[in-house]
Design a protein around this motif. Structure first.
Motif, PDB file in Angstrom:
ATOM      1  N   THR A   8       0.822  -1.190   0.000  1.00 17.19           N
ATOM      2  CA  THR A   8       0.000   0.000   0.000  1.00 17.19           C
ATOM      3  C   THR A   8       0.855   1.238   0.000  1.00 17.19           C
ATOM      4  O   THR A   8       2.070   1.171   0.042  1.00 17.19           O
ATOM      5  CB  THR A   8      -0.932   0.008   1.220  1.00 17.19           C
ATOM      6  OG1 THR A   8      -0.134   0.029   2.386  1.00 17.19           O
ATOM      7  CG2 THR A   8      -1.827  -1.215   1.238  1.00 17.19           C
ATOM      8  N   ALA A   9       0.154   2.403  -0.031  1.00 25.23           N
ATOM      9  CA  ALA A   9       0.864   3.664  -0.195  1.00 25.23           C
ATOM     10  C   ALA A   9       1.917   3.898   0.851  1.00 25.23           C
ATOM     11  O   ALA A   9       2.994   4.377   0.555  1.00 25.23           O
ATOM     12  CB  ALA A   9      -0.139   4.819  -0.181  1.00 25.23           C
ATOM     13  N   SER A  78       0.563   4.837  -8.797  1.00 23.89           N
ATOM     14  CA  SER A  78       1.483   5.971  -8.877  1.00 23.89           C
ATOM     15  C   SER A  78       2.413   5.894 -10.082  1.00 23.89           C
ATOM     16  O   SER A  78       2.954   6.912 -10.513  1.00 23.89           O
ATOM     17  CB  SER A  78       2.302   6.057  -7.585  1.00 23.89           C
ATOM     18  OG  SER A  78       3.100   4.906  -7.410  1.00 23.89           O
ATOM     19  N   HIS A  90      -3.018   8.402  -5.268  1.00 21.83           N
ATOM     20  CA  HIS A  90      -3.413   8.259  -3.870  1.00 21.83           C
ATOM     21  C   HIS A  90      -4.364   9.374  -3.442  1.00 21.83           C
ATOM     22  O   HIS A  90      -5.337   9.141  -2.714  1.00 21.83           O
ATOM     23  CB  HIS A  90      -2.157   8.246  -2.997  1.00 21.83           C
ATOM     24  CG  HIS A  90      -2.438   8.194  -1.539  1.00 21.83           C
ATOM     25  ND1 HIS A  90      -2.066   9.206  -0.673  1.00 21.83           N
ATOM     26  CD2 HIS A  90      -3.062   7.264  -0.779  1.00 21.83           C
ATOM     27  CE1 HIS A  90      -2.440   8.889   0.551  1.00 21.83           C
ATOM     28  NE2 HIS A  90      -3.054   7.729   0.519  1.00 21.83           N
ATOM     29  N   GLU A  93      -7.747   8.540  -4.663  1.00 24.38           N
ATOM     30  CA  GLU A  93      -8.356   7.493  -3.826  1.00 24.38           C
ATOM     31  C   GLU A  93      -9.121   8.119  -2.664  1.00 24.38           C
ATOM     32  O   GLU A  93     -10.244   7.724  -2.347  1.00 24.38           O
ATOM     33  CB  GLU A  93      -7.294   6.534  -3.310  1.00 24.38           C
ATOM     34  CG  GLU A  93      -7.799   5.502  -2.323  1.00 24.38           C
ATOM     35  CD  GLU A  93      -6.819   5.241  -1.202  1.00 24.38           C
ATOM     36  OE1 GLU A  93      -7.244   5.261  -0.024  1.00 24.38           O
ATOM     37  OE2 GLU A  93      -5.614   5.040  -1.490  1.00 24.38           O
ATOM     38  N   THR A 122      -7.050   1.482  -1.041  1.00 23.12           N
ATOM     39  CA  THR A 122      -5.593   1.592  -0.977  1.00 23.12           C
ATOM     40  C   THR A 122      -5.034   1.878  -2.367  1.00 23.12           C
ATOM     41  O   THR A 122      -5.663   1.590  -3.386  1.00 23.12           O
ATOM     42  CB  THR A 122      -4.931   0.293  -0.434  1.00 23.12           C
ATOM     43  OG1 THR A 122      -5.045  -0.745  -1.412  1.00 23.12           O
ATOM     44  CG2 THR A 122      -5.571  -0.152   0.869  1.00 23.12           C
ATOM     45  N   THR A 123      -3.852   2.431  -2.369  1.00 23.85           N
ATOM     46  CA  THR A 123      -3.151   2.734  -3.610  1.00 23.85           C
ATOM     47  C   THR A 123      -1.733   2.206  -3.510  1.00 23.85           C
ATOM     48  O   THR A 123      -1.090   2.357  -2.461  1.00 23.85           O
ATOM     49  CB  THR A 123      -3.081   4.261  -3.851  1.00 23.85           C
ATOM     50  OG1 THR A 123      -4.375   4.833  -3.679  1.00 23.85           O
ATOM     51  CG2 THR A 123      -2.574   4.569  -5.248  1.00 23.85           C
ATOM     52  N   ASN A 124      -1.238   1.578  -4.559  1.00 22.45           N
ATOM     53  CA  ASN A 124       0.188   1.266  -4.620  1.00 22.45           C
ATOM     54  C   ASN A 124       0.737   1.727  -5.956  1.00 22.45           C
ATOM     55  O   ASN A 124       0.094   2.498  -6.675  1.00 22.45           O
ATOM     56  CB  ASN A 124       0.460  -0.224  -4.322  1.00 22.45           C
ATOM     57  CG  ASN A 124      -0.038  -1.170  -5.392  1.00 22.45           C
ATOM     58  OD1 ASN A 124      -0.313  -0.769  -6.535  1.00 22.45           O
ATOM     59  ND2 ASN A 124      -0.153  -2.439  -5.038  1.00 22.45           N
ATOM     60  N   THR A 128      -5.140   0.844  -7.880  1.00 24.08           N
ATOM     61  CA  THR A 128      -5.916   1.417  -6.793  1.00 24.08           C
ATOM     62  C   THR A 128      -7.105   0.499  -6.550  1.00 24.08           C
ATOM     63  O   THR A 128      -7.732   0.034  -7.509  1.00 24.08           O
ATOM     64  CB  THR A 128      -6.417   2.821  -7.144  1.00 24.08           C
ATOM     65  OG1 THR A 128      -5.307   3.632  -7.560  1.00 24.08           O
ATOM     66  CG2 THR A 128      -7.083   3.481  -5.949  1.00 24.08           C
ATOM     67  N   VAL A 169      -4.205  14.112   3.085  1.00 25.85           N
ATOM     68  CA  VAL A 169      -3.090  13.346   2.533  1.00 25.85           C
ATOM     69  C   VAL A 169      -1.757  13.916   2.994  1.00 25.85           C
ATOM     70  O   VAL A 169      -0.819  13.169   3.321  1.00 25.85           O
ATOM     71  CB  VAL A 169      -3.177  13.320   0.991  1.00 25.85           C
ATOM     72  CG1 VAL A 169      -1.890  12.749   0.392  1.00 25.85           C
ATOM     73  CG2 VAL A 169      -4.372  12.484   0.545  1.00 25.85           C
ATOM     74  N   VAL A 203       4.578   6.613  -3.618  1.00 28.79           N
ATOM     75  CA  VAL A 203       3.146   6.569  -3.903  1.00 28.79           C
ATOM     76  C   VAL A 203       2.440   7.808  -3.357  1.00 28.79           C
ATOM     77  O   VAL A 203       1.554   8.363  -4.003  1.00 28.79           O
ATOM     78  CB  VAL A 203       2.520   5.292  -3.313  1.00 28.79           C
ATOM     79  CG1 VAL A 203       1.004   5.298  -3.502  1.00 28.79           C
ATOM     80  CG2 VAL A 203       3.124   4.051  -3.961  1.00 28.79           C
ATOM     81  N   ILE A 204       2.848   8.256  -2.194  1.00 29.49           N
ATOM     82  CA  ILE A 204       2.154   9.387  -1.589  1.00 29.49           C
ATOM     83  C   ILE A 204       2.556  10.716  -2.207  1.00 29.49           C
ATOM     84  O   ILE A 204       1.868  11.714  -2.059  1.00 29.49           O
ATOM     85  CB  ILE A 204       2.378   9.407  -0.061  1.00 29.49           C
ATOM     86  CG1 ILE A 204       1.259  10.190   0.634  1.00 29.49           C
ATOM     87  CG2 ILE A 204       3.768   9.939   0.290  1.00 29.49           C
ATOM     88  CD1 ILE A 204       1.176   9.951   2.120  1.00 29.49           C
TER      89      ILE A 204
END
Length: 927
Positions: A8-9, A78, A90, A93, A122-124, A128, A169, A203-204
């Motif tokens: 995950t992120a 990402s 992210h 999301e 979640t995002t990676n 997503t 975020v 990712v973030i």
């Protein structure tokens, strides 16, 4: 098993089981014969279809519980962000949870009312996802909601919402970077991939790119990537394919496919030569990161490297743990993982140095062991052990239909990453057929050079259907099924040990938990941390098995065995495959009755334990929970100890073998214990085994001990305690006061009262500080209910420049609850709906059922009481909740622990004039 591993992120984070027959395989000439059980045969049945608009749907039918997992994956992460727009995937999301054109409200609301569980997004780097488990009657609601944000979102994405979620975020980013080693992985991404590579940013994302995100940019992101042709929906559980087709066409068939996309398939960027860097950070121990760019996800080499990292650096039996932590004792931690992603993989080895140890010394050992495995390969025994251990983990994960690693996750990952829902079988075949030479060759190909030390098919012409779903209102959730739990069988062994058994035959595993009435409250009058230390030593060897032998046996059996202490209880827990239940029970009995308490193991653990205390004191929330109990309960109480249970440096330094033996002899006895079992067994099958292996466990002749509790008086005035953490980008705020103990008559009212205040995502505190203000990634309150007393706790990590204002908002929520803003009928109805609707799916796994039975029996109640929880919640009235708030909440007597950069926040906190202000060090001592 890494069949569905995703990160995950912020983290570097129906099943058919075939018979297991023992077979003998002859390993290499110099290795012993390795007896290896066949890996379980795994088949996750599914059917798939594609709507006319390109939306792929996968259906898995599992009727064991009246719940359905809805798992929506979009093929965007990402890696798809253009230059200058890092963090967009992210950020978007987050925006997907803030309402749609037809339901412009918090996304969680209807799901909480319907009893959804395992709900998140979640995002990676590569995808997503959005997922939730819902009771079957709530499926239409869930599909309406998911399709509404897939096809009807942009009209509700406003500048105000963008600004709000941008702040959330950014606070998430601050919170992550405020943790020890929190800046490492962003830096490693920049340094290990070439400029412009899709994995060369985190990712973030960066603060600058997040600040630059415009409303037009966000709308374009949705139009580019959130079409149906770039999405997969998996429905798993109480559902069949014909029902799925009708519902998916109804709710999703009218949504546009989206634009054609170009997608890169692979860019490994294998490195040549060595590159080194040093980073300075506020961390409790020096840490080595050594990594290589390796084969991408889905390749045989990626699977081989995943097994290799287990052998090399995962767990007590790994080569590097034995060298660095166990034998030479120069590291307090060593770990590793194969970071599997679509374009490229990375092989990580991480180690924490003990104080005074040169990092070169640790790296030399890593290089030596790596060179040895490249030259000789792993042993057949090592490879067999990691195969079986990981297979057991995969089987356990596949018990669940949803959530991380559940069956819907496995099918979605295969579809998005490999265009094959059943891709896990290909991975399984690679793993099952892997030979030592395969792993050795992969190691030589990828790990011989290039270390970094720190430390895209034309799119079909899709059509869309006429809209079928009524978008003017949300579908009603149908009548929910009643909770139906297994019967509880109770019996007593010849030694007086009470046993409670709940049969659950869905997968062939048995879980049990021995609960002993001790815990670290039993340390009162003795050295704090003794109970936790003693219980942890049970896994460090018996009189007939040393620590490594014990760990190796358990791993070979695929058995999990843990011993630990909580505040009021100590536990020995075991999770075993049915086929290996008897040998697992024999080990459990040996651990319980014959602990060695080896002086050598005590000293080895002492160093690691002290390092862990140091890490707790470097992590703001853990530090606060170490300090707060003593401030609330006072010096002379069994609960005035660090809530982590780890004790203090002084107490752990002074612990002797005699202390541990005395604690075990005093408290580990059957007459103050209960064994609770959930699994695929019967009383007739399990009772003889328990008699054979646990019947010899006898209580001493002396009277059973009892924990000693003193009276504690509630604090009458508010107090503030400040702990300095220079340079941190966040302040951690914890506030608490005394509250009723566990099991009181109005416990449901207290729980519901707290849920409204701060116990859920849509609670007042979180909606205020996270969603409305954007000052925190998450604010919560909890009722910490122990056997003799409890605490009401509020917690919020907030950005430094909003510390004072955040404290004011917390107080406003407490005071408003008791004054001009009491609980509302709508709030109560939402909480009651959530707590009752999620019950049918709440006990899907054995572990969740086991925990609830243990808690119920500890309260002196039975299964009827547990099953009646829903009806008892539904009878709660608004007046009950408000009266409970008035009786329990005491905002004028909160004890505040605030950790942050005092040079920036101290004057503001003092200006609030909350009460006496005292500065403490990280140990809780007054300065």
């Amino acid at each position: 098993m890494r069949l569905s591993k995703t990160l995950t992120a912020m983290a570097v984070a129906s099943v058919l089981l075939g018979g297991c027959q023992a077979t003998a395989q002859q390993s290499a000439a110099n290795d012993p014969v390795v007896v290896q059980q066949n890996l379980p045969e795994v088949n996750i049945s599914y059917e798939s279809f594609t709507l006319d608009n390109g939306l792929r749907v996968v259906v898995h039918e599992d009727r064991k519980a009246p719940i359905v997992a809805v798992n929506v994956w979009y093929g965007v992460g990402s890696k798809d962000e253009p230059e200058g727009k890092s963090g967009f995937a992210h950020l978007f999301e987050h925006l997907m949870f803030n309402g749609t054109e037809n339901y412009d409200d918090e996304y969680f609301g209807p799901f909480e009312r319907a009893g959804a569980t395992d709900m998140n997004g979640t995002t990676n780097s590569d995808r997503t996802n959005y997922f939730q488990n819902v009771p079957t009657p709530a499926l239409d609601m869930a599909l309406w909601m998911e399709s509404d944000r897939m096809g009807h979102l942009l009209g509700a994405v406003t500048q105000e919402k963008l600004d709000e979620q941008r702040g959330v975020v950014q606070n998430e980013k601050r919170q992550g970077e405020a943790q020890p080693y929190g800046r490492v992985f962003g830096y490693l991404a920049e340094q290990t991939f070439p400029e412009g590579h899709p994995y060369s940013w985190s990712v973030i994302g960066s603060m600058e790119d997040l600040n630059a995100a415009s409303l037009e940019d966000v709308h374009q992101w949705f139009n580019d990537y959130y079409g149906t042709a770039n999405a997969v929906v998996v429905l798993a559980g109480d559902i069949d394919v014909e029902t799925a087709k009708d519902k998916m066409n109804k709710y999703f068939g009218h949504i546009d496919a989206g634009k054609p996309l170009k997608k890169m398939k692979s860019w490994v960027a294998k490195r040549e030569g060595e590159k080194r860097a040093t980073m300075e950070d506020n961390v409790p121990a020096a840490r080595l990161y050594k990594l290589w760019n390796t084969a991408e996800m889905g390749t045989a080499d990626s699977e081989y490297l995943s097994m290799l990292v287990d052998i090399l650096a995962s767990g007590k039996n790994s080569r590097l743990y034995q060298r660095l932590v166990y034998d030479e004792q120069i590291a307090s931690m060593v770990s590793g993982f194969q970071y599997e992603r679509q374009l490229a993989g990375q092989f990580f080895i991480i180690a924490d140095a003990k104080p005074g140890v040169d990092m070169d010394q640790i790296e030399a050992v890593i290089d030596e062991e790596l060179a040895k495995i490249i030259a000789e390969g792993p042993t057949a025994e090592e490879l067999a052990r990691t195969k079986f251990s990981n297979a057991a983990g995969f089987v356990r994960g596949a018990e669940r239909i949803g959530g991380f690693g559940g069956k819907s996750d496995i099918l979605a990952a295969g579809t998005v990453y490999h265009d094959d829902p059943g891709f896990y079988k290909k991975s399984w075949d690679i793993i099952e057929n892997a030979q030592p030479a395969d792993v050795q060759a992969a190691a030589e190909r990828w790990l011989s050079d290039g270390a970094f030390v720190l430390n895209v098919v034309p799119q079909p012409q899709y059509t869309t259907a006429e809209p079928q779903a009524d978008r003017s209102q949300l579908p009603e959730v149908g009548e929910l099924p009643q909770l139906d739990l297994p019967e509880l069988t109770t019996f007593t062994l010849s030694n007086g040990l009470e046993v409670a058994l709940a049969e659950r035959h869905d997968v062939p595993t048995v879980q049990m938990r021995l609960v002993i009435d001790s815990g670290y409250a039993a340390d009162f009058g003795n050295k704090v941390g003794t109970a936790s230390y003693t219980m942890s030593m049970l896994r460090e060897g018996t009189t007939s098995r040393d620590s490594l032998e014990l760990s190796k046996e358990l791993e070979s059996l695929g058995t999990n065995l843990y011993a630990s202490a909580s505040l009021d209880n100590s536990t020995v827990s075991m999770d075993s495959l049915v086929t290996n239940l008897e040998p697992s029970l024999e080990i459990m009995a040996d651990v319980l009755m014959n602990p060695a308490f080896s002086e050598e193991e005590i000293e080895r653990k002492r160093g690691l334990w002290l390092e862990n205390i140091k890490k707790e004191k470097a992590q703001p929330t853990a530090m606060a929970y170490r300090v707060l109990p003593k401030l609330v309960f006072g010096d002379d109480h069994a609960y005035s100890v660090p809530l982590t249970g780890s004790g203090t440096e002084a107490s752990i330094q002074s612990l002797t073998r005699e202390d541990l033996v005395a604690h075990a002899d005093t408290w580990l006895r059957p007459d103050i214990s209960r064994l609770v079992i959930v699994g695929a067994t019967t009383e007739a099958e399990i009772k003889p085994l328990l008699e054979e292996y646990l019947g010899q466990w006898q209580a001493p002749a002396v009277a059973a001990p009892a924990k000693q509790f003193t009276d504690v008086q509630p604090q009458q005035e508010a107090r503030v305690f400040l702990i300095d953490q220079p340079g941190t980008p966040q302040s951690t705020i914890i506030a608490g006061h005394l509250a009723p103990q566990d099991g009181v008559d109005n416990e449901i009212a207290i729980d519901v009262m707290n849920t409204i205040l701060g116990g859920s995502f849509t609670s007042r505190l979180n909606m205020n500080l996270r969603e409305d203000k954007g000052w925190s990634y998450g604010a919560r309150s909890s009722w910490f209910a122990a056997d003799e007393a409890g605490m009401i706790l509020a917690s919020a990590p907030v950005q430094t420049d909003k510390t004072k204002e955040s404290i004011q908002e917390i107080l406003k929520e407490f005071n408003g609850y008791m004054g001009d803003n009491p609980a509302t009928a709508d709030e109560l109805e939402k909480v009651i709906a959530n707590k009752t609707a999620k019950l049918p799916g709440a006990y899907e796994t054995k572990s969740s059922l086991l925990s609830s039975i243990v808690d119920t029996l500890e309260k002196g109640k039975g299964m009827e009481w547990l099953e009646s929880y829903g009806s008892r919640v539904r009878t709660l009235e608004l007046d009950n909740v408000q009266q409970t708030a008035d009786d329990v909440l005491r905002p004028d007597a909160l004890t505040w622990v605030i950790i942050g950069d005092l040079s920036q926040i101290e004057d503001d906190v003092r200006a609030l004039d909350l009460g006496t202000v005292t500065k403490l060090d990280s140990n809780g001592n007054e300065i």
